[in-house]
Design a protein around this motif. Structure first.
Motif, mmCIF file in Angstrom:
data_model
loop_
_atom_site.group_PDB
_atom_site.id
_atom_site.type_symbol
_atom_site.label_atom_id
_atom_site.label_comp_id
_atom_site.label_asym_id
_atom_site.label_seq_id
_atom_site.Cartn_x
_atom_site.Cartn_y
_atom_site.Cartn_z
ATOM 1 N N UNK A 149 0.868 -1.176 0.000
ATOM 2 C CA UNK A 149 0.000 0.000 0.000
ATOM 3 C C UNK A 149 0.908 1.230 0.000
ATOM 4 N N UNK A 150 0.362 2.450 -0.022
ATOM 5 C CA UNK A 150 1.218 3.647 -0.073
ATOM 6 C C UNK A 150 2.217 3.745 1.068
ATOM 7 N N UNK A 151 1.843 3.245 2.248
ATOM 8 C CA UNK A 151 2.753 3.324 3.388
ATOM 9 C C UNK A 151 3.990 2.446 3.193
ATOM 10 N N UNK A 152 3.829 1.333 2.517
ATOM 11 C CA UNK A 152 4.979 0.473 2.223
ATOM 12 C C UNK A 152 5.984 1.216 1.354
ATOM 13 N N UNK A 153 5.498 1.932 0.357
ATOM 14 C CA UNK A 153 6.388 2.710 -0.506
ATOM 15 C C UNK A 153 7.105 3.794 0.300
ATOM 16 N N UNK A 154 6.370 4.463 1.189
ATOM 17 C CA UNK A 154 6.977 5.503 2.029
ATOM 18 C C UNK A 154 8.064 4.924 2.922
ATOM 19 N N UNK A 155 7.809 3.762 3.502
ATOM 20 C CA UNK A 155 8.806 3.119 4.368
ATOM 21 C C UNK A 155 10.021 2.705 3.557
ATOM 22 N N UNK A 156 9.799 2.223 2.355
ATOM 23 C CA UNK A 156 10.921 1.841 1.486
ATOM 24 C C UNK A 156 11.792 3.056 1.173
ATOM 25 N N UNK A 157 11.155 4.186 0.835
ATOM 26 C CA UNK A 157 11.906 5.411 0.539
ATOM 27 C C UNK A 157 12.648 5.890 1.776
ATOM 28 N N UNK A 158 11.978 5.862 2.921
ATOM 29 C CA UNK A 158 12.607 6.277 4.170
ATOM 30 C C UNK A 158 13.821 5.395 4.479
ATOM 31 N N UNK A 159 13.677 4.100 4.286
ATOM 32 C CA UNK A 159 14.777 3.181 4.544
ATOM 33 C C UNK A 159 15.941 3.435 3.584
ATOM 34 N N UNK A 160 15.614 3.703 2.324
ATOM 35 C CA UNK A 160 16.664 3.983 1.344
ATOM 36 C C UNK A 160 17.418 5.262 1.717
ATOM 37 N N UNK A 161 16.693 6.283 2.169
ATOM 38 C CA UNK A 161 17.333 7.527 2.594
ATOM 39 C C UNK A 161 18.201 7.306 3.823
ATOM 40 N N UNK A 162 17.733 6.459 4.731
ATOM 41 C CA UNK A 162 18.512 6.181 5.931
ATOM 42 C C UNK A 162 19.826 5.487 5.569
ATOM 43 N N UNK A 163 19.755 4.538 4.644
ATOM 44 C CA UNK A 163 20.978 3.868 4.185
ATOM 45 C C UNK A 163 21.904 4.871 3.509
ATOM 46 N N UNK A 164 21.334 5.753 2.693
ATOM 47 C CA UNK A 164 22.124 6.777 2.015
ATOM 48 C C UNK A 164 22.832 7.689 3.014
ATOM 49 N N UNK A 165 22.134 8.066 4.064
ATOM 50 C CA UNK A 165 22.718 8.950 5.070
ATOM 51 C C UNK A 165 23.825 8.256 5.869
ATOM 52 N N UNK A 166 23.854 6.952 5.797
ATOM 53 C CA UNK A 166 24.891 6.197 6.486
ATOM 54 C C UNK A 166 26.008 5.763 5.543
ATOM 55 N N UNK A 167 26.119 6.403 4.402
ATOM 56 C CA UNK A 167 27.130 5.994 3.423
ATOM 57 C C UNK A 167 28.544 6.077 3.985
ATOM 58 N N UNK A 168 28.833 7.127 4.769
ATOM 59 C CA UNK A 168 30.166 7.248 5.368
ATOM 60 C C UNK A 168 30.398 6.144 6.397
ATOM 61 N N UNK A 169 29.332 5.777 7.128
ATOM 62 C CA UNK A 169 29.448 4.693 8.097
ATOM 63 C C UNK A 169 29.713 3.362 7.405
ATOM 64 N N UNK A 170 29.098 3.165 6.256
ATOM 65 C CA UNK A 170 29.321 1.937 5.498
ATOM 66 C C UNK A 170 30.791 1.829 5.115
ATOM 67 N N UNK A 171 31.361 2.948 4.643
ATOM 68 C CA UNK A 171 32.772 2.965 4.307
ATOM 69 C C UNK A 171 33.652 2.679 5.506
#
Length: 201
Positions: A164-186
């Motif tokens: 449903x729409x909330x699943x898409x929102x959670x997916x986007x939020x999760x993707x942004x969270x991973x993106x914001x942790x790019x330096x941590x991943x490195x």
């Protein structure tokens, strides 16, 4: 119009950076100037003040929960359905990442994301929180716990409620969270990531 107003209110609420506010109240250094330079609870903990870190965690989580919970509980009487809840989810999270009150320099969104998930459904938030706790307990890396929990959050929602729409929102939020942790991943890959509870240098 009501959806836009709800999104604006959620964004402004999300823009309150509790790491900065609490640090000022406790007369601590600005969390944007030491450690990871991230205005979040984990970095505030590096100041050595556990109470300030806990308040930061609770504040950042509460704003995400409040924005979504209010929309879920009272939105229907204003014509706000699942799509509006999804948009509010993203708005409060984006407010934390890029807060208008702090020159658009915000945190990475872990606590706020958890608050959002709890606002959508307590079981969803609990499952994600347990995932974070297990990973952090095993490896003592808050960032690793956040990354794995972010990856699992959309899976948990889909399993519990379907698409449903909330699943898409959670997916986007999760993707942004991973993106914001790019330096941590490195840092994790290079073995340079700070473990939970390490003091600022």
């Amino acid at each position: 119009m009501n959806t836009l107003l709800a999104m604006l209110a959620a964004y402004l609420l999300g823009s309150i950076s509790f790491a900065v506010v609490v640090s000022k109240l406790f007369r601590l250094s600005d969390p944007r100037t030491y450690g990871s330079k991230n205005p979040g609870a984990t970095n505030v903990l590096r100041s050595g003040n556990k109470a300030a870190a806990v308040l930061t965690l609770l504040g950042d989580g509460a704003k995400g929960w409040l924005a979504v919970w209010l929309t879920v509980q009272f939105g229907t009487q204003f014509g706000l359905g699942d799509t509006a809840v999804a948009l509010v989810t993203l708005a409060v999270f984006l407010g934390h990442l890029w807060p208008i009150f702090f020159k658009f320099v915000g945190g990475k969104g872990v606590a706020t994301a958890l608050g959002v998930l709890l606002g959508i459904n307590p079981w969803l938030g609990l499952a994600t929180l347990i995932t974070w706790i297990v990973v952090v307990y095993a490896f003592r890396y808050s960032s690793l716990g956040a990354l794995i929990a972010a990856i699992f959050a959309p899976f948990y929602y889909g399993l519990l409620f379907g698409p449903d729409p909330k699943l898409l929102a959670i997916f986007i939020m999760s993707a942004l969270l991973v993106y914001r942790h790019s330096s941590n991943i490195g840092n994790l890959m290079q073995g340079k990531e700070s473990r939970l509870g390490s003091k600022k240098k």
